[in-house]
Design a protein around this motif. Structure first.
Motif, PDB file in Angstrom:
ATOM      1  N   ALA A 168      49.261  24.901  67.470  1.00  0.00           N
ATOM      2  CA  ALA A 168      50.548  25.615  67.549  1.00  0.00           C
ATOM      3  C   ALA A 168      51.703  24.620  67.726  1.00  0.00           C
ATOM      4  N   VAL A 169      51.467  23.564  68.497  1.00  0.00           N
ATOM      5  CA  VAL A 169      52.491  22.523  68.655  1.00  0.00           C
ATOM      6  C   VAL A 169      52.740  21.859  67.308  1.00  0.00           C
ATOM      7  N   LEU A 170      51.683  21.529  66.583  1.00  0.00           N
ATOM      8  CA  LEU A 170      51.820  20.895  65.276  1.00  0.00           C
ATOM      9  C   LEU A 170      52.623  21.782  64.319  1.00  0.00           C
ATOM     10  N   ARG A 171      52.342  23.089  64.294  1.00  0.00           N
ATOM     11  CA  ARG A 171      53.089  23.990  63.419  1.00  0.00           C
ATOM     12  C   ARG A 171      54.572  23.981  63.762  1.00  0.00           C
ATOM     13  N   ARG A 172      54.904  23.955  65.051  1.00  0.00           N
ATOM     14  CA  ARG A 172      56.315  23.929  65.450  1.00  0.00           C
ATOM     15  C   ARG A 172      56.972  22.605  65.051  1.00  0.00           C
ATOM     16  N   VAL A 173      56.277  21.501  65.259  1.00  0.00           N
ATOM     17  CA  VAL A 173      56.829  20.190  64.892  1.00  0.00           C
ATOM     18  C   VAL A 173      57.051  20.133  63.382  1.00  0.00           C
ATOM     19  N   GLN A 174      56.120  20.656  62.611  1.00  0.00           N
ATOM     20  CA  GLN A 174      56.285  20.690  61.153  1.00  0.00           C
ATOM     21  C   GLN A 174      57.483  21.557  60.762  1.00  0.00           C
ATOM     22  N   ARG A 175      57.695  22.668  61.477  1.00  0.00           N
ATOM     23  CA  ARG A 175      58.854  23.538  61.213  1.00  0.00           C
ATOM     24  C   ARG A 175      60.149  22.799  61.528  1.00  0.00           C
ATOM     25  N   TYR A 176      60.170  22.021  62.629  1.00  0.00           N
ATOM     26  CA  TYR A 176      61.373  21.237  62.973  1.00  0.00           C
ATOM     27  C   TYR A 176      61.679  20.222  61.874  1.00  0.00           C
ATOM     28  N   ARG A 177      60.616  19.574  61.368  1.00  0.00           N
ATOM     29  CA  ARG A 177      60.814  18.569  60.313  1.00  0.00           C
ATOM     30  C   ARG A 177      61.299  19.212  59.021  1.00  0.00           C
ATOM     31  N   SER A 178      60.625  20.267  58.589  1.00  0.00           N
ATOM     32  CA  SER A 178      61.006  20.894  57.319  1.00  0.00           C
ATOM     33  C   SER A 178      62.388  21.533  57.417  1.00  0.00           C
ATOM     34  N   GLY A 179      62.802  21.947  58.606  1.00  0.00           N
ATOM     35  CA  GLY A 179      64.126  22.526  58.790  1.00  0.00           C
ATOM     36  C   GLY A 179      65.219  21.492  58.979  1.00  0.00           C
ATOM     37  N   GLY A 180      64.851  20.210  59.054  1.00  0.00           N
ATOM     38  CA  GLY A 180      65.835  19.143  59.191  1.00  0.00           C
ATOM     39  C   GLY A 180      66.252  18.846  60.624  1.00  0.00           C
ATOM     40  N   LEU A 181      65.691  19.567  61.595  1.00  0.00           N
ATOM     41  CA  LEU A 181      66.064  19.332  62.991  1.00  0.00           C
ATOM     42  C   LEU A 181      65.469  18.031  63.514  1.00  0.00           C
ATOM     43  N   LEU A 182      64.244  17.758  63.160  1.00  0.00           N
ATOM     44  CA  LEU A 182      63.555  16.552  63.620  1.00  0.00           C
ATOM     45  C   LEU A 182      63.545  15.559  62.465  1.00  0.00           C
ATOM     46  N   GLY A 183      64.227  14.435  62.668  1.00  0.00           N
ATOM     47  CA  GLY A 183      64.336  13.436  61.612  1.00  0.00           C
ATOM     48  C   GLY A 183      63.095  12.584  61.508  1.00  0.00           C
ATOM     49  N   HIS A 184      63.053  11.517  62.280  1.00  0.00           N
ATOM     50  CA  HIS A 184      61.939  10.598  62.190  1.00  0.00           C
ATOM     51  C   HIS A 184      61.662  10.021  63.575  1.00  0.00           C
ATOM     52  N   ASN A 185      60.450   9.575  63.772  1.00  0.00           N
ATOM     53  CA  ASN A 185      60.051   8.973  65.050  1.00  0.00           C
ATOM     54  C   ASN A 185      60.334   7.484  64.993  1.00  0.00           C
ATOM     55  N   VAL A 186      60.970   6.979  66.030  1.00  0.00           N
ATOM     56  CA  VAL A 186      61.298   5.558  66.089  1.00  0.00           C
ATOM     57  C   VAL A 186      60.981   5.017  67.470  1.00  0.00           C
ATOM     58  N   ALA A 187      60.861   3.708  67.554  1.00  0.00           N
ATOM     59  CA  ALA A 187      60.755   3.043  68.850  1.00  0.00           C
ATOM     60  C   ALA A 187      62.163   2.647  69.266  1.00  0.00           C
ATOM     61  N   VAL A 188      62.565   3.004  70.468  1.00  0.00           N
ATOM     62  CA  VAL A 188      63.905   2.697  70.962  1.00  0.00           C
ATOM     63  C   VAL A 188      63.792   1.501  71.901  1.00  0.00           C
ATOM     64  N   LEU A 189      64.430   0.395  71.518  1.00  0.00           N
ATOM     65  CA  LEU A 189      64.389  -0.814  72.330  1.00  0.00           C
ATOM     66  C   LEU A 189      65.457  -0.755  73.421  1.00  0.00           C
TER      67      LEU A 189
END
Length: 173
Positions: free
Chosen positions: A38-59
């Motif tokens: 269920a978490v994966l489905r929500r994360v995929q929805r965030y990505r496909s909807g443009g809310l979640l861009g990309h995962n990065v390492a923040v220095l």
């Protein structure tokens, strides 16, 4: 980007992801009361909807002493939509631009730069500000101590009358 309807679980999940996107789906699900799928489905929805861009390492800039952070306040001469698009494109093309905001007030843009050394910072300032005929003036503020850096965005107003998570953590630390 589509407008996503977010429920309380979405807000909680997005806050967790913004703090640490490397957590497992199981760990995230345990925190918000969902199964890993269920978490994966929500994360995929965030990505496909443009809310979640990309995962990065923040220095943490305090651990990269060669990096010079600066905040540049920029006033442009011609603020027509065409010139605005042109200037934004220049800012987007420059890898040294960490953040850029069109703002109200005495300046038109606030631009945050990350450069390696003063020579590099001078070259970038020359390229983005001095050599652009549409830049009327700019002021550079050098960051002496990056007290707090971050990229997390709130997804909802905090509840009224209740302390925020940060306030609670600060009171217990």
């Amino acid at each position: 980007m589509t407008d996503l309807m977010l429920d309380d679980v979405d807000h909680d999940l997005l806050a967790l992801l913004q703090r640490d996107a490397s957590r497992t789906l199981r760990d995230l699900g345990d925190e918000v009361g969902l199964s890993p799928s269920a978490v994966l489905r929500r994360v995929q929805r965030y990505r496909s909807g443009g809310l979640l861009g990309h995962n990065v390492a923040v220095l943490d800039p305090r651990h990269v002493p060669e990096v010079i952070l600066s905040v540049c306040l920029v006033t442009i001469e011609d603020d027509t939509p065409e010139e605005g698009r042109r200037y934004r494109a220049r800012l987007l093309e420059a890898p040294e631009v960490q953040q850029a905001y069109e703002v109200s007030g005495d300046y038109d843009y606030v631009v945050v730069l990350a450069c390696v050394g003063m020579r590099h910072e001078n070259e970038v300032a020359k390229r983005l500000f001095q050599q652009d005929p549409n830049v009327k003036r700019y002021t550079t503020l050098f960051v002496l101590d990056p007290v707090r850096t971050g990229v997390a965005l709130p997804t909802r107003e905090p509840p009224r009358g209740r302390a925020s998570a940060e306030e609670v953590r600060g009171a217990t630390d």
